[in-house]
Design a protein around this motif. Sequence first.
Motif, PDB file in Angstrom:
ATOM      1  N   PRO A 135     -48.135  51.361 103.098  1.00 19.58           N
ATOM      2  CA  PRO A 135     -47.675  52.569 102.388  1.00 19.58           C
ATOM      3  C   PRO A 135     -48.124  53.844 103.095  1.00 19.58           C
ATOM      4  CG  PRO A 135     -48.634  51.003 100.856  1.00 19.58           C
ATOM      5  CD  PRO A 135     -48.947  50.516 102.240  1.00 19.58           C
ATOM      6  N   ARG A 136     -49.329  53.822 103.635  1.00 22.82           N
ATOM      7  CA  ARG A 136     -49.852  54.988 104.351  1.00 22.82           C
ATOM      8  C   ARG A 136     -49.062  55.228 105.635  1.00 22.82           C
ATOM      9  NH1 ARG A 136     -52.099  59.671 104.377  1.00 22.82           N
ATOM     10  NH2 ARG A 136     -53.815  60.007 105.784  1.00 22.82           N
ATOM     11  N   ALA A 137     -48.679  54.180 106.345  1.00 23.91           N
ATOM     12  CA  ALA A 137     -47.906  54.324 107.580  1.00 23.91           C
ATOM     13  C   ALA A 137     -46.572  54.988 107.297  1.00 23.91           C
ATOM     14  CB  ALA A 137     -47.695  52.964 108.235  1.00 23.91           C
ATOM     15  N   LYS A 138     -45.891  54.539 106.265  1.00 21.37           N
ATOM     16  CA  LYS A 138     -44.596  55.114 105.880  1.00 21.37           C
ATOM     17  C   LYS A 138     -44.763  56.581 105.533  1.00 21.37           C
ATOM     18  CE  LYS A 138     -40.798  54.278 102.610  1.00 21.37           C
ATOM     19  NZ  LYS A 138     -40.622  55.631 102.134  1.00 21.37           N
ATOM     20  N   ASP A 139     -45.768  56.887 104.735  1.00 24.18           N
ATOM     21  CA  ASP A 139     -46.036  58.263 104.331  1.00 24.18           C
ATOM     22  C   ASP A 139     -46.328  59.150 105.543  1.00 24.18           C
ATOM     23  OD1 ASP A 139     -46.723  60.401 102.397  1.00 24.18           O
ATOM     24  OD2 ASP A 139     -48.754  60.084 103.168  1.00 24.18           O
ATOM     25  N   LEU A 140     -47.190  58.678 106.433  1.00 20.39           N
ATOM     26  CA  LEU A 140     -47.530  59.462 107.621  1.00 20.39           C
ATOM     27  C   LEU A 140     -46.312  59.702 108.501  1.00 20.39           C
ATOM     28  CD1 LEU A 140     -50.924  57.784 108.560  1.00 20.39           C
ATOM     29  CD2 LEU A 140     -50.595  60.179 107.890  1.00 20.39           C
ATOM     30  N   ALA A 141     -45.507  58.663 108.710  1.00 13.50           N
ATOM     31  CA  ALA A 141     -44.342  58.780 109.582  1.00 13.50           C
ATOM     32  C   ALA A 141     -43.292  59.720 109.000  1.00 13.50           C
ATOM     33  CB  ALA A 141     -43.735  57.407 109.838  1.00 13.50           C
ATOM     34  N   GLU A 142     -43.063  59.634 107.702  1.00  9.46           N
ATOM     35  CA  GLU A 142     -42.014  60.446 107.079  1.00  9.46           C
ATOM     36  C   GLU A 142     -42.430  61.899 106.845  1.00  9.46           C
ATOM     37  OE1 GLU A 142     -39.580  56.985 104.669  1.00  9.46           O
ATOM     38  OE2 GLU A 142     -40.953  58.264 103.541  1.00  9.46           O
ATOM     39  N   ASN A 143     -43.721  62.139 106.698  1.00 13.84           N
ATOM     40  CA  ASN A 143     -44.172  63.482 106.338  1.00 13.84           C
ATOM     41  C   ASN A 143     -44.856  64.253 107.462  1.00 13.84           C
ATOM     42  OD1 ASN A 143     -43.354  63.514 103.516  1.00 13.84           O
ATOM     43  ND2 ASN A 143     -44.821  61.827 103.310  1.00 13.84           N
ATOM     44  N   ASN A 144     -44.862  63.682 108.661  1.00  9.16           N
ATOM     45  CA  ASN A 144     -45.450  64.355 109.817  1.00  9.16           C
ATOM     46  C   ASN A 144     -44.473  64.249 110.978  1.00  9.16           C
ATOM     47  OD1 ASN A 144     -48.398  64.971 108.984  1.00  9.16           O
ATOM     48  ND2 ASN A 144     -48.074  62.861 108.334  1.00  9.16           N
ATOM     49  N   PRO A 145     -43.700  65.304 111.218  1.00  7.17           N
ATOM     50  CA  PRO A 145     -42.710  65.247 112.301  1.00  7.17           C
ATOM     51  C   PRO A 145     -43.335  64.792 113.620  1.00  7.17           C
ATOM     52  CG  PRO A 145     -42.473  67.274 111.046  1.00  7.17           C
ATOM     53  CD  PRO A 145     -43.734  66.597 110.554  1.00  7.17           C
ATOM     54  N   GLY A 146     -42.720  63.814 114.228  1.00  4.56           N
ATOM     55  CA  GLY A 146     -43.200  63.307 115.510  1.00  4.56           C
ATOM     56  C   GLY A 146     -44.331  62.303 115.412  1.00  4.56           C
ATOM     57  N   ALA A 147     -44.771  61.992 114.203  1.00  6.83           N
ATOM     58  CA  ALA A 147     -45.872  61.032 114.057  1.00  6.83           C
ATOM     59  C   ALA A 147     -45.432  59.656 114.524  1.00  6.83           C
ATOM     60  CB  ALA A 147     -46.336  60.968 112.604  1.00  6.83           C
ATOM     61  N   ARG A 148     -46.305  58.976 115.221  1.00  8.20           N
ATOM     62  CA  ARG A 148     -46.100  57.596 115.654  1.00  8.20           C
ATOM     63  C   ARG A 148     -47.349  56.839 115.245  1.00  8.20           C
ATOM     64  NH1 ARG A 148     -41.867  59.227 115.238  1.00  8.20           N
ATOM     65  NH2 ARG A 148     -40.185  59.334 116.768  1.00  8.20           N
ATOM     66  N   VAL A 149     -47.180  55.957 114.263  1.00  2.36           N
ATOM     67  CA  VAL A 149     -48.296  55.296 113.607  1.00  2.36           C
ATOM     68  C   VAL A 149     -48.412  53.857 114.107  1.00  2.36           C
ATOM     69  CG1 VAL A 149     -49.319  54.707 111.384  1.00  2.36           C
ATOM     70  CG2 VAL A 149     -47.821  56.717 111.568  1.00  2.36           C
ATOM     71  N   ILE A 186     -45.469  49.796 115.458  1.00  2.00           N
ATOM     72  CA  ILE A 186     -45.477  51.249 115.597  1.00  2.00           C
ATOM     73  C   ILE A 186     -44.370  51.765 114.691  1.00  2.00           C
ATOM     74  CG2 ILE A 186     -45.169  53.222 117.129  1.00  2.00           C
ATOM     75  CD1 ILE A 186     -46.361  51.480 119.373  1.00  2.00           C
ATOM     76  N   VAL A 187     -44.747  52.682 113.815  1.00  2.00           N
ATOM     77  CA  VAL A 187     -43.837  53.228 112.814  1.00  2.00           C
ATOM     78  C   VAL A 187     -43.620  54.698 113.104  1.00  2.00           C
ATOM     79  CG1 VAL A 187     -43.533  53.653 110.338  1.00  2.00           C
ATOM     80  CG2 VAL A 187     -44.722  51.588 111.105  1.00  2.00           C
ATOM     81  N   GLY A 188     -42.375  55.122 112.995  1.00  4.36           N
ATOM     82  CA  GLY A 188     -42.054  56.532 113.184  1.00  4.36           C
ATOM     83  C   GLY A 188     -40.761  56.871 112.485  1.00  4.36           C
ATOM     84  N   ALA A 189     -40.564  58.133 112.184  1.00  3.62           N
ATOM     85  CA  ALA A 189     -39.321  58.593 111.565  1.00  3.62           C
ATOM     86  C   ALA A 189     -38.731  59.677 112.460  1.00  3.62           C
ATOM     87  CB  ALA A 189     -39.591  59.154 110.171  1.00  3.62           C
ATOM     88  N   GLY A 190     -37.405  59.689 112.575  1.00  2.00           N
ATOM     89  CA  GLY A 190     -36.750  60.670 113.424  1.00  2.00           C
ATOM     90  C   GLY A 190     -36.896  60.318 114.879  1.00  2.00           C
ATOM     91  N   GLY A 191     -36.411  61.134 115.739  1.00  3.77           N
ATOM     92  CA  GLY A 191     -36.464  60.868 117.174  1.00  3.77           C
ATOM     93  C   GLY A 191     -35.315  59.964 117.587  1.00  3.77           C
ATOM     94  N   ASP A 192     -35.228  59.696 118.883  1.00  5.28           N
ATOM     95  CA  ASP A 192     -34.108  58.905 119.394  1.00  5.28           C
ATOM     96  C   ASP A 192     -34.506  57.500 119.803  1.00  5.28           C
ATOM     97  OD1 ASP A 192     -35.667  59.528 121.549  1.00  5.28           O
ATOM     98  OD2 ASP A 192     -34.058  60.451 122.738  1.00  5.28           O
ATOM     99  N   GLU A 193     -35.680  57.058 119.352  1.00  9.30           N
ATOM    100  CA  GLU A 193     -36.131  55.715 119.683  1.00  9.30           C
ATOM    101  C   GLU A 193     -35.360  54.673 118.892  1.00  9.30           C
ATOM    102  OE1 GLU A 193     -40.810  56.093 120.087  1.00  9.30           O
ATOM    103  OE2 GLU A 193     -39.938  57.440 118.624  1.00  9.30           O
ATOM    104  N   ARG A 194     -35.165  53.501 119.502  1.00 12.50           N
ATOM    105  CA  ARG A 194     -34.512  52.404 118.780  1.00 12.50           C
ATOM    106  C   ARG A 194     -35.447  51.939 117.660  1.00 12.50           C
ATOM    107  NH1 ARG A 194     -36.626  47.475 120.191  1.00 12.50           N
ATOM    108  NH2 ARG A 194     -37.925  47.463 122.043  1.00 12.50           N
ATOM    109  N   GLN A 195     -34.875  51.431 116.617  1.00 18.37           N
ATOM    110  CA  GLN A 195     -35.682  50.953 115.493  1.00 18.37           C
ATOM    111  C   GLN A 195     -35.480  49.468 115.313  1.00 18.37           C
ATOM    112  OE1 GLN A 195     -35.217  53.261 111.960  1.00 18.37           O
ATOM    113  NE2 GLN A 195     -35.763  55.166 112.962  1.00 18.37           N
ATOM    114  N   VAL A 196     -36.572  48.756 115.058  1.00 18.86           N
ATOM    115  CA  VAL A 196     -36.508  47.321 114.803  1.00 18.86           C
ATOM    116  C   VAL A 196     -35.914  47.081 113.423  1.00 18.86           C
ATOM    117  CG1 VAL A 196     -37.846  45.203 114.584  1.00 18.86           C
ATOM    118  CG2 VAL A 196     -38.473  46.898 116.297  1.00 18.86           C
ATOM    119  N   PHE A 197     -36.336  47.873 112.439  1.00 11.94           N
ATOM    120  CA  PHE A 197     -35.852  47.761 111.063  1.00 11.94           C
ATOM    121  C   PHE A 197     -35.475  49.131 110.565  1.00 11.94           C
ATOM    122  CE2 PHE A 197     -38.679  44.117 111.491  1.00 11.94           C
ATOM    123  CZ  PHE A 197     -37.863  43.105 111.078  1.00 11.94           C
TER     124      PHE A 197
END
Length: 197
Positions: A135-149, A186-197
């Motif tokens: 839950p913390r990883a999701k929160d960090l990734a979604e609420n911190n632009p550019g975060a990579r957890v 590694i969890v992240g939101a946004g950016g142009d990286e491919r996503q596993v899920f």
Amino acid sequence: MLVIGTANPPNSLSQEEYTDWYFRVTNSDHLTNLKDKMKKICHRSGIKKRHFHHTDDTFRDHPELAVRDQPSLETRQDILATAVPELAAEAAARAITEWGRPASDVTHLLRHAHARSAAHVDVLPRVLRSRRRAPRAKDLAENNPGARVLVVSAELSLTLFRAPQEGHVDTIVGQALFGDGAGAVIVGAGGDERQVF
């Protein structure tokens, strides 16, 4: 989720041979009823092979690990203190390699309590470290632009390894199903990286 990395210890046994090995190292071959039950559980599990940190040598050097009700906590903790971080670091390194970016691009490190792998992973000291995971990883990734957890977890079944005992079917169920391993994502939101899920 951008990438997944996994790691296992090099020692492995097929599920088919595990029961005989387990009852031999725990000097429990005389418990034929439990041994037959465990063989059935192993057969029906669908598991083909499992990896373990422990070997015959582990129980030769530390016989207290295979004897129920013998003091063994200190021995277990000593083994875990070295083996778990190494395994976790291997999974983290594989995730970072698969990711294709430098480890210094990781902004946050979340780890399982036993996976003290930060010292084994080339991540800058500025990385936020925490023991809270998904839950913390999701929160960090979604609420911190550019975060990579980087989320890392590792477990060894040696923690709960003990000899079988009549009236304790839970012991053979656990022994029939669990092995050792580590995972990292590694969890992240946004950016142009491919996503596993």
